[in-house]
Write a protein that holds these residues in place. Structure first.
Motif, PDB file in Angstrom:
ATOM      1  N   GLY A 130       0.938  -1.189  -0.073  1.00  0.00           N
ATOM      2  CA  GLY A 130      -0.128  -0.077   0.107  1.00  0.00           C
ATOM      3  C   GLY A 130       0.882   1.322  -0.127  1.00  0.00           C
ATOM      4  N   ASN A 131       0.324   2.346  -0.291  1.00  0.00           N
ATOM      5  CA  ASN A 131       1.061   3.652  -0.500  1.00  0.00           C
ATOM      6  C   ASN A 131       1.481   3.942   0.975  1.00  0.00           C
ATOM      7  OD1 ASN A 131       0.646   3.722  -3.038  1.00  0.00           O
ATOM      8  ND2 ASN A 131      -0.925   5.333  -2.984  1.00  0.00           N
ATOM      9  N   VAL A 132       0.946   3.634   1.931  1.00  0.00           N
ATOM     10  CA  VAL A 132       1.253   4.047   3.233  1.00  0.00           C
ATOM     11  C   VAL A 132       2.593   2.991   3.713  1.00  0.00           C
ATOM     12  CG1 VAL A 132       0.864   3.692   5.817  1.00  0.00           C
ATOM     13  CG2 VAL A 132      -1.051   4.901   4.373  1.00  0.00           C
ATOM     14  N   THR A 133       2.410   1.812   3.570  1.00  0.00           N
ATOM     15  CA  THR A 133       3.585   1.009   3.822  1.00  0.00           C
ATOM     16  C   THR A 133       4.936   1.233   2.727  1.00  0.00           C
ATOM     17  OG1 THR A 133       2.033  -0.827   3.847  1.00  0.00           O
ATOM     18  CG2 THR A 133       4.402  -1.387   3.654  1.00  0.00           C
ATOM     19  N   ARG A 134       4.499   1.874   1.482  1.00  0.00           N
ATOM     20  CA  ARG A 134       5.827   2.146   0.727  1.00  0.00           C
ATOM     21  C   ARG A 134       6.398   3.531   1.197  1.00  0.00           C
ATOM     22  NH1 ARG A 134       5.826   5.855  -3.009  1.00  0.00           N
ATOM     23  NH2 ARG A 134       3.642   5.664  -3.236  1.00  0.00           N
ATOM     24  N   ARG A 135       5.649   4.323   1.916  1.00  0.00           N
ATOM     25  CA  ARG A 135       6.022   5.479   2.415  1.00  0.00           C
ATOM     26  C   ARG A 135       6.995   5.419   3.709  1.00  0.00           C
ATOM     27  NH1 ARG A 135       3.742  11.032   0.424  1.00  0.00           N
ATOM     28  NH2 ARG A 135       2.869  10.487  -1.620  1.00  0.00           N
ATOM     29  N   LEU A 136       6.397   4.283   4.291  1.00  0.00           N
ATOM     30  CA  LEU A 136       7.059   4.080   5.587  1.00  0.00           C
ATOM     31  C   LEU A 136       8.467   3.218   5.361  1.00  0.00           C
ATOM     32  CD1 LEU A 136       4.148   2.781   7.879  1.00  0.00           C
ATOM     33  CD2 LEU A 136       5.452   4.961   8.228  1.00  0.00           C
ATOM     34  N   LEU A 137       8.508   2.417   4.458  1.00  0.00           N
ATOM     35  CA  LEU A 137       9.890   2.012   4.163  1.00  0.00           C
ATOM     36  C   LEU A 137      10.912   2.758   3.384  1.00  0.00           C
ATOM     37  CD1 LEU A 137       8.099  -1.583   2.672  1.00  0.00           C
ATOM     38  CD2 LEU A 137       9.488  -1.257   4.731  1.00  0.00           C
ATOM     39  N   ASP A 138      10.251   3.595   2.762  1.00  0.00           N
ATOM     40  CA  ASP A 138      11.079   4.542   1.890  1.00  0.00           C
ATOM     41  C   ASP A 138      11.871   5.742   2.822  1.00  0.00           C
ATOM     42  OD1 ASP A 138      10.508   3.647  -0.446  1.00  0.00           O
ATOM     43  OD2 ASP A 138       9.318   5.451  -0.985  1.00  0.00           O
ATOM     44  N   ALA A 139      11.080   5.747   4.072  1.00  0.00           N
ATOM     45  CA  ALA A 139      11.357   6.729   5.261  1.00  0.00           C
ATOM     46  C   ALA A 139      12.614   6.068   5.826  1.00  0.00           C
ATOM     47  CB  ALA A 139      10.412   6.990   6.187  1.00  0.00           C
ATOM     48  N   THR A 245       5.339  11.602  21.324  1.00  0.00           N
ATOM     49  CA  THR A 245       5.592  13.001  21.241  1.00  0.00           C
ATOM     50  C   THR A 245       4.850  13.639  20.008  1.00  0.00           C
ATOM     51  OG1 THR A 245       7.669  12.526  19.924  1.00  0.00           O
ATOM     52  CG2 THR A 245       7.819  12.636  22.471  1.00  0.00           C
ATOM     53  N   VAL A 246       4.803  14.914  20.184  1.00  0.00           N
ATOM     54  CA  VAL A 246       4.380  15.863  19.163  1.00  0.00           C
ATOM     55  C   VAL A 246       5.371  15.878  17.977  1.00  0.00           C
ATOM     56  CG1 VAL A 246       3.479  18.267  18.702  1.00  0.00           C
ATOM     57  CG2 VAL A 246       2.771  17.260  20.678  1.00  0.00           C
ATOM     58  N   ARG A 247       6.520  16.094  18.127  1.00  0.00           N
ATOM     59  CA  ARG A 247       7.433  16.019  17.250  1.00  0.00           C
ATOM     60  C   ARG A 247       7.348  14.656  16.348  1.00  0.00           C
ATOM     61  NH1 ARG A 247      13.572  15.675  19.658  1.00  0.00           N
ATOM     62  NH2 ARG A 247      13.519  13.639  20.438  1.00  0.00           N
ATOM     63  N   ASP A 248       7.119  13.651  16.780  1.00  0.00           N
ATOM     64  CA  ASP A 248       7.053  12.338  16.140  1.00  0.00           C
ATOM     65  C   ASP A 248       5.666  12.309  15.006  1.00  0.00           C
ATOM     66  OD1 ASP A 248       9.240  11.155  16.745  1.00  0.00           O
ATOM     67  OD2 ASP A 248       8.422   9.382  17.695  1.00  0.00           O
ATOM     68  N   THR A 249       4.725  13.050  15.621  1.00  0.00           N
ATOM     69  CA  THR A 249       3.251  13.042  14.970  1.00  0.00           C
ATOM     70  C   THR A 249       3.820  13.979  13.830  1.00  0.00           C
ATOM     71  OG1 THR A 249       1.957  12.678  16.926  1.00  0.00           O
ATOM     72  CG2 THR A 249       1.042  13.914  15.113  1.00  0.00           C
ATOM     73  N   ALA A 250       4.300  15.135  14.076  1.00  0.00           N
ATOM     74  CA  ALA A 250       4.405  15.912  13.035  1.00  0.00           C
ATOM     75  C   ALA A 250       5.446  15.487  11.860  1.00  0.00           C
ATOM     76  CB  ALA A 250       5.250  17.294  13.465  1.00  0.00           C
ATOM     77  N   ALA A 251       6.412  14.715  12.413  1.00  0.00           N
ATOM     78  CA  ALA A 251       7.281  14.004  11.450  1.00  0.00           C
ATOM     79  C   ALA A 251       6.720  12.933  10.747  1.00  0.00           C
ATOM     80  CB  ALA A 251       8.646  13.552  12.122  1.00  0.00           C
ATOM     81  N   ILE A 252       5.846  11.972  11.372  1.00  0.00           N
ATOM     82  CA  ILE A 252       5.124  11.046  10.584  1.00  0.00           C
ATOM     83  C   ILE A 252       4.321  11.732   9.474  1.00  0.00           C
ATOM     84  CG2 ILE A 252       3.138  10.483  11.936  1.00  0.00           C
ATOM     85  CD1 ILE A 252       5.612   8.105  10.514  1.00  0.00           C
ATOM     86  N   ILE A 253       3.612  12.758   9.833  1.00  0.00           N
ATOM     87  CA  ILE A 253       2.657  13.398   8.835  1.00  0.00           C
ATOM     88  C   ILE A 253       3.529  13.863   7.457  1.00  0.00           C
ATOM     89  CG2 ILE A 253       0.742  15.012   8.358  1.00  0.00           C
ATOM     90  CD1 ILE A 253       0.405  15.265  11.095  1.00  0.00           C
ATOM     91  N   ASP A 254       4.571  14.019   7.833  1.00  0.00           N
ATOM     92  CA  ASP A 254       5.579  14.702   6.588  1.00  0.00           C
ATOM     93  C   ASP A 254       5.926  13.543   5.720  1.00  0.00           C
ATOM     94  OD1 ASP A 254       5.562  17.421   7.137  1.00  0.00           O
ATOM     95  OD2 ASP A 254       7.423  17.224   8.323  1.00  0.00           O
ATOM     96  N   VAL A 255       6.097  12.213   6.609  1.00  0.00           N
ATOM     97  CA  VAL A 255       6.666  10.897   5.783  1.00  0.00           C
ATOM     98  C   VAL A 255       5.311  10.618   4.747  1.00  0.00           C
ATOM     99  CG1 VAL A 255       6.942   8.449   6.088  1.00  0.00           C
ATOM    100  CG2 VAL A 255       8.439  10.287   7.386  1.00  0.00           C
ATOM    101  N   LEU A 256       4.206  10.480   5.565  1.00  0.00           N
ATOM    102  CA  LEU A 256       2.980   9.894   4.919  1.00  0.00           C
ATOM    103  C   LEU A 256       2.294  10.818   4.011  1.00  0.00           C
ATOM    104  CD1 LEU A 256       1.451   7.848   7.930  1.00  0.00           C
ATOM    105  CD2 LEU A 256       2.796   7.098   6.151  1.00  0.00           C
ATOM    106  N   ALA A 257       2.256  12.180   4.159  1.00  0.00           N
ATOM    107  CA  ALA A 257       1.548  12.842   3.401  1.00  0.00           C
ATOM    108  C   ALA A 257       1.528  12.983   1.623  1.00  0.00           C
ATOM    109  CB  ALA A 257       1.597  14.378   3.850  1.00  0.00           C
ATOM    110  N   GLY A 258       0.921  13.494   1.093  1.00  0.00           N
ATOM    111  CA  GLY A 258       1.231  13.515  -0.269  1.00  0.00           C
ATOM    112  C   GLY A 258      -0.028  13.086  -1.188  1.00  0.00           C
TER     113      GLY A 258
END
Length: 512
Positions: A130-139, A245-258
């Motif tokens: 899935g696109n979500v999985t691919r983005r996590l792996l790419d990160a 943490t909030v910083r992890d939440t912000a960072a994971i949106i950057d990873v998954l968004a698009g």
């Protein structure tokens, strides 16, 4: 292929519905206390290797999962191999995580059970990511397996028949919420620093609230639901993660968004990465507080959590008043039947698609009572009724949006849940009393469902603990597309009232 942890392998020392808190093993290594951002920095600086992180995560899972039951499939050997090889040079290179066993998290070569014995027994293996999985792996994340969910996710507790209930590490007689309950416990137990989740009616925010974590439901269209879905159902669902943490939440949106080709819509492009919003002063905001709703009862402890959070925001310089969109007060009659009716239509459609894929009808009597009820109701619905529900929900969305756009409010603050973490079995579905059973689910989701309908971003923050040490989250909601504002205020609150030192009970006594 079956799960590594199936229904015959599930064990707990005693009846999980008994009121008891079992001690968990201590967390001797500092990496179990770190968030994903810190762990990624340690890998980059050479302080720790990806393999060491994966080994530590596996060890912690093997210690805690026999009690808490949050994993339904493990891919430990593959993860260890990946950790020792070449990894993508992404922002989370070498950090272990887990996928929710539901939603757009397919992983090539791996099963996806959706919490169902029926799906498990079909032995289906994904042939693509899935696109979500691919983005996590790419990160650079290393995926250790899949976490427990209720069958197909129509409720906010994680007690599937196929895999057994997931237990809340703050009190193992209680639910951790759902449907991302396994994901929340994976983080709360110290096994991984963050975990993938999905939210179609509160399924990220509610488990975060019930386990003392951070959970953001992003704006509709912020993450791609592809390649297998465009919107599901009616745009209610979004992908995301549960974090500490909030910083992890912000960072994971950057990873998954698009946006991805074929997506039916996409959220407004942010002015800058969401990680850059952490620590930015939010300015003086106008914030409305709804500590309870007329249509439902809210436990005084949960109302208190919202009231105290409002007082803290006032101390931080914001203009805070008791106020909320009028449309929120009429949910039981005007919103919930159309929301859950649309959900039922999706269930029936998904079964239709599954039957077409396998070339034969399924015996719906093999599904759990709540799942079966949704399938049967969805099959009874006409096309006109389904479209009518969509029109009602769209009108609700426009009415709600005016509170932000015309009335001039910046944020809405509410309790995340109307009750503290509830006992296992509290949301059991009784086919002989279906109205009462559905009403309990309606009540549990009164503060979450409206914003799946409107598509607005909303975040659950662990700002309150009950007298007996149970976490109780509060929710902040922004206008559509304004995750940036939520992250700024959430980071401000995290600094003013830190929560990361609070951990579930362990044998080392690390505290509440």
């Amino acid at each position: 292929m079956t799960a590594s942890l199936n229904s015959t392998e599930y064990k707990t020392p005693d009846d999980p519905k008994q009121r008891a808190t079992k001690e968990l093993p201590s967390m001797p290594h500092e990496i179990h206390e770190a968030d994903a951002t810190e762990l990624a920095a340690k890998v980059r600086d050479g302080e720790v290797s990806p393999r060491e992180l994966v080994e530590a995560a596996i060890s912690r899972i093997e210690e805690t999962d026999p009690t808490l039951n949050f994993m339904v499939h493990r891919r430990f050997e593959e993860a260890l191999t990946e950790a020792g090889g070449a990894l993508p040079d992404g922002p989370f290179r070498g950090v272990p995580t887990v996928l929710k066993d539901l939603g757009q998290s397919l992983m090539a070569g791996q099963p996806n059970y959706a919490g169902s014995a029926v799906i498990r027994d079909l032995g289906v293996i994904a042939d693509h990511d899935g696109n979500v999985t691919r983005r996590l792996l790419d990160a650079g994340f290393i995926i250790l397996g899949r976490t427990n969910v209720p069958e197909f996710g129509p409720t906010v507790t994680t007690e599937p028949v196929a895999f057994g209930p997931t237990l809340n590490p703050w009190d193992t007689s209680r639910s951790p919420g759902g449907s991302s309950g396994g994901a929340a416990v994976a983080v709360a137990s110290g096994s991984v620093p963050l975990a993938h989740g999905g939210d179609a009616g509160g399924s990220i925010r509610i488990p975060a609230s019930m386990t003392g974590l951070v959970g953001l439901k992003a704006s509709r269209g912020r993450m791609s639901m592809g390649p297998d879905q465009g919107e599901e159902p009616a745009g209610f669902a979004v992908e995301g993660a549960i974090t500490r943490t909030v910083r992890d939440t912000a960072a994971i949106i950057d990873v998954l968004a698009g946006c991805e080709p074929g997506d039916p819509y996409t959220a407004p492009t942010p002015a800058r990465p969401f990680t850059d919003e952490v620590g930015v002063p939010p300015g003086r905001l106008r914030i409305g507080v709804a500590a309870s709703l007329k249509d439902f009862e809210t436990d005084p402890e949960c109302s208190l959590a919202a009231t105290q959070a409002g007082a803290l925001l006032s101390e931080l310089g914001h203009d805070v008043d008791a106020a909320a969109p009028a449309a929120m007060q009429a949910q039981r009659s005007e919103l919930m039947p159309h929301f859950f009716g649309t959900l039922s239509a999706l269930f029936a459609a998904n079964i239709m698609g599954l039957e077409a894929a396998i070339g034969r009808p399924l015996d719906i009597d093999r599904f759990e009572p709540l799942t079966r009820d949704h399938i049967e109701q969805g099959r009874r619905m006409t096309a006109a009724e389904t479209v009518h529900s969509r029109l009602v929900l769209n009108r609700f969305t426009r009415t709600m949006a005016e509170w932000w756009s015309k009335d001039g409010w910046d944020l809405l603050l509410t309790p995340m849940m109307p009750v503290p973490p509830f006992p296992l079995g509290y949301l059991d579905f009784d086919p002989d009393d279906r109205e009462r059973s559905h009403d309990r689910i309606y009540t549990a989701t009164q503060y979450s469902v409206p914003f799946n309908v409107t598509g607005q971003p909303a975040i659950s923050l662990p700002l309150h603990w009950s007298a007996d040490g149970l976490p109780i989250g509060v929710q902040l909601v922004a206008a559509y597309g304004r995750e940036d504002l939520l992250i700024r205020v959430a980071a401000q609150l995290e600094q003013a009232a830190p929560w990361t030192h609070r951990r579930p009970p362990t044998s080392a006594g690390s505290g509440r």
